[in-house]
Motif scaffolding. Sequence first.
Motif, PDB file in Angstrom:
ATOM      1  N   VAL A 139       0.849  -1.187   0.000  1.00  0.00           N
ATOM      2  CA  VAL A 139       0.000   0.000   0.000  1.00  0.00           C
ATOM      3  C   VAL A 139       0.887   1.239   0.000  1.00  0.00           C
ATOM      4  O   VAL A 139       1.887   1.294   0.728  1.00  0.00           O
ATOM      5  CB  VAL A 139      -0.919   0.019   1.252  1.00  0.00           C
ATOM      6  N   ALA A 140       0.521   2.221  -0.807  1.00  0.00           N
ATOM      7  CA  ALA A 140       1.290   3.469  -0.866  1.00  0.00           C
ATOM      8  C   ALA A 140       1.435   4.061   0.534  1.00  0.00           C
ATOM      9  O   ALA A 140       0.467   4.127   1.299  1.00  0.00           O
ATOM     10  CB  ALA A 140       0.607   4.459  -1.803  1.00  0.00           C
ATOM     11  N   GLU A 195       2.241   4.763  -5.175  1.00  0.00           N
ATOM     12  CA  GLU A 195       1.247   4.355  -6.159  1.00  0.00           C
ATOM     13  C   GLU A 195       1.910   4.247  -7.539  1.00  0.00           C
ATOM     14  O   GLU A 195       2.681   5.119  -7.937  1.00  0.00           O
ATOM     15  CB  GLU A 195       0.120   5.385  -6.209  1.00  0.00           C
ATOM     16  N   GLY A 196       1.654   3.154  -8.240  1.00  0.00           N
ATOM     17  CA  GLY A 196       2.260   2.941  -9.548  1.00  0.00           C
ATOM     18  C   GLY A 196       3.472   2.032  -9.540  1.00  0.00           C
ATOM     19  O   GLY A 196       3.957   1.634 -10.600  1.00  0.00           O
ATOM     20  N   VAL A 238       1.052  -1.447  -6.573  1.00  0.00           N
ATOM     21  CA  VAL A 238       0.813  -0.750  -5.308  1.00  0.00           C
ATOM     22  C   VAL A 238      -0.231   0.331  -5.536  1.00  0.00           C
ATOM     23  O   VAL A 238      -0.154   1.105  -6.503  1.00  0.00           O
ATOM     24  CB  VAL A 238       2.126  -0.134  -4.776  1.00  0.00           C
ATOM     25  N   GLY A 239      -1.228   0.380  -4.659  1.00  0.00           N
ATOM     26  CA  GLY A 239      -2.281   1.397  -4.766  1.00  0.00           C
ATOM     27  C   GLY A 239      -2.397   2.225  -3.502  1.00  0.00           C
ATOM     28  O   GLY A 239      -1.782   1.910  -2.477  1.00  0.00           O
ATOM     29  N   LYS A 240      -3.209   3.274  -3.576  1.00  0.00           N
ATOM     30  CA  LYS A 240      -3.411   4.156  -2.410  1.00  0.00           C
ATOM     31  C   LYS A 240      -4.069   3.422  -1.255  1.00  0.00           C
ATOM     32  O   LYS A 240      -3.760   3.650  -0.091  1.00  0.00           O
ATOM     33  CB  LYS A 240      -4.300   5.344  -2.806  1.00  0.00           C
ATOM     34  N   HIS A 241      -5.011   2.556  -1.591  1.00  0.00           N
ATOM     35  CA  HIS A 241      -5.813   1.909  -0.553  1.00  0.00           C
ATOM     36  C   HIS A 241      -5.605   0.397  -0.497  1.00  0.00           C
ATOM     37  O   HIS A 241      -6.263  -0.291   0.277  1.00  0.00           O
ATOM     38  CB  HIS A 241      -7.295   2.223  -0.765  1.00  0.00           C
ATOM     39  N   ASP A 244      -3.328  -4.059  -6.133  1.00  0.00           N
ATOM     40  CA  ASP A 244      -4.088  -4.598  -7.261  1.00  0.00           C
ATOM     41  C   ASP A 244      -3.290  -5.805  -7.768  1.00  0.00           C
ATOM     42  O   ASP A 244      -2.193  -5.644  -8.296  1.00  0.00           O
ATOM     43  CB  ASP A 244      -4.212  -3.518  -8.345  1.00  0.00           C
TER      44      ASP A 244
END
Length: 259
Positions: A139-140, A195-196, A238-241, A244
């Motif tokens: 997670v970010a 993120e990314g 990696v995502g904000k919440h 994925d």
Amino acid sequence: MIFLKNAEEIELLRESNLLVGKTLGEMAKHIRPGISTLELDRIAEEFIRDHGAVPGFLGYGGFPNTLCISVNDAVVHGIPAADCFLKEGDVVSIDCGTLMNGYYGDSAYTFEVGEVKEEVRKLLRVTKEALYKGIEKAVAGLRIGDIGYAVQSYCEENGYSVVRELVGHGVGRDMHEEPQVPNYGRRGQGVKLAEGMVIAIEPMINLGKRYVFQDSDGWTVRTRDGMPSAHFEHTVAVGKHGADILSSFEFVEKELSRL
């Protein structure tokens, strides 16, 4: 350097990683006592090419085959062979990579061959669960050490040991990008996740001690005490919440449920 991926790149990575998942699902149809690891490799190469991609591992760093197939005490990087036949009670890690539209896919699953000892079956279950414990921390804002700590603590609580010499990695236009993603670590330490980022998380967990050695073939990594090892891998964005998951075990598990 760490390359952050935009939404379009992540979808291209998903396409390549889903093909890896489908290839592993195809392997599930064929894994049985008596089949050679080279025959599995041949089936996988044909399947990948038939789906518009090329094998990601073949020729990578000089690796001679499409799949890394690692049986029992082989942790990773096992070379398929015509005279290596699976037998009842084996466990076999199949690590697969694809290259499609300029982006790599990378995932691994450890299969049971027929009836496996309960202690080994538990090792596989815990290793797979540890993978998802690590993914929960992708997670970010968290750090690489949070992923490693989640994997390590869960496996060690269950009495297993974590291989230190081999780690997960970034995935993108190259099979192995920065950052490295160890399966051990301290919370709050290491590279900050953003993120990314697209990373492969891949616990390599031993039933016995953590120590390993490289076989004389120059590739296969084995446990020093000859005890079995398990290996599961997903590529995730990696995502904000939350993470994925770009690869998939769905195709494998659909086939295994039919057995």
